[in-house]
Design a protein around this motif. Structure first.
Motif, PDB file in Angstrom:
ATOM      1  N   ASP A   8     -36.038  54.467 -21.232  1.00 44.61           N
ATOM      2  CA  ASP A   8     -36.100  55.843 -21.707  1.00 44.61           C
ATOM      3  C   ASP A   8     -34.679  56.333 -21.976  1.00 44.61           C
ATOM      4  O   ASP A   8     -33.745  55.928 -21.280  1.00 44.61           O
ATOM      5  CB  ASP A   8     -36.770  56.702 -20.626  1.00 44.61           C
ATOM      6  N   PRO A   9     -34.476  57.189 -22.962  1.00 43.54           N
ATOM      7  CA  PRO A   9     -33.122  57.694 -23.226  1.00 43.54           C
ATOM      8  C   PRO A   9     -32.479  58.388 -22.015  1.00 43.54           C
ATOM      9  O   PRO A   9     -31.265  58.421 -21.893  1.00 43.54           O
ATOM     10  CB  PRO A   9     -33.319  58.696 -24.365  1.00 43.54           C
ATOM     11  N   GLU A  10     -33.289  58.912 -21.098  1.00 42.12           N
ATOM     12  CA  GLU A  10     -32.752  59.581 -19.919  1.00 42.12           C
ATOM     13  C   GLU A  10     -32.668  58.653 -18.710  1.00 42.12           C
ATOM     14  O   GLU A  10     -32.395  59.100 -17.592  1.00 42.12           O
ATOM     15  CB  GLU A  10     -33.604  60.809 -19.580  1.00 42.12           C
ATOM     16  N   PHE A  11     -32.874  57.355 -18.921  1.00 44.24           N
ATOM     17  CA  PHE A  11     -32.821  56.387 -17.828  1.00 44.24           C
ATOM     18  C   PHE A  11     -31.455  56.405 -17.164  1.00 44.24           C
ATOM     19  O   PHE A  11     -30.429  56.497 -17.820  1.00 44.24           O
ATOM     20  CB  PHE A  11     -33.108  54.971 -18.348  1.00 44.24           C
ATOM     21  N   ARG A  12     -31.460  56.307 -15.831  1.00 47.33           N
ATOM     22  CA  ARG A  12     -30.233  56.137 -15.060  1.00 47.33           C
ATOM     23  C   ARG A  12     -30.589  55.483 -13.732  1.00 47.33           C
ATOM     24  O   ARG A  12     -31.722  55.547 -13.279  1.00 47.33           O
ATOM     25  CB  ARG A  12     -29.518  57.464 -14.838  1.00 47.33           C
ATOM     26  N   THR A  13     -29.637  54.839 -13.142  1.00 48.42           N
ATOM     27  CA  THR A  13     -29.825  54.229 -11.837  1.00 48.42           C
ATOM     28  C   THR A  13     -29.326  55.199 -10.779  1.00 48.42           C
ATOM     29  O   THR A  13     -28.243  55.771 -10.920  1.00 48.42           O
ATOM     30  CB  THR A  13     -29.037  52.910 -11.744  1.00 48.42           C
ATOM     31  N   VAL A  14     -30.117  55.394  -9.733  1.00 48.66           N
ATOM     32  CA  VAL A  14     -29.732  56.278  -8.634  1.00 48.66           C
ATOM     33  C   VAL A  14     -30.017  55.572  -7.320  1.00 48.66           C
ATOM     34  O   VAL A  14     -30.872  54.690  -7.250  1.00 48.66           O
ATOM     35  CB  VAL A  14     -30.490  57.628  -8.685  1.00 48.66           C
TER      36      VAL A  14
END
Length: 89
Positions: A8-14
């Motif tokens: 997804d364009p808003e993907f991030r790892t947290v």
């Protein structure tokens, strides 16, 4: 049928260290959290904290069926991990 996995364009790892979990006949909830201490400096220069915020970074709502499937998948991976740990001893 072909399956394509895309980010997804808003993907991030947290990184998380907790979860708030709810399951009822209407939905399952999995809210992922991390603890954020609020640091202060005392008059003598020492750093301390007297408050920790539990920050919710994702609140996922699932059908009870999807909740069960996710839980089962996680348990399968945990069992595989436990077997791997046993073999390392």
């Amino acid at each position: 049928m072909k399956l394509e996995i895309v980010m997804d364009p808003e993907f991030r790892t947290v990184h998380i260290d907790g979860a708030i979990v709810t399951l009822n006949p209407n939905f399952g909830q999995l809210a992922l959290t991390y603890d954020q201490p609020e640091f202060k400096i005392s008059p003598n220069g020492d750093i301390y904290t007297d408050k920790i915020q539990k920050r919710v970074i994702l609140d996922a709502r699932l059908s009870p069926e999807a909740f069960r499937a996710l839980a089962c998948t996680m348990m399968e991976h945990l069992q595989q991990y436990d077997e791997w740990l046993k073999q390392r001893k």
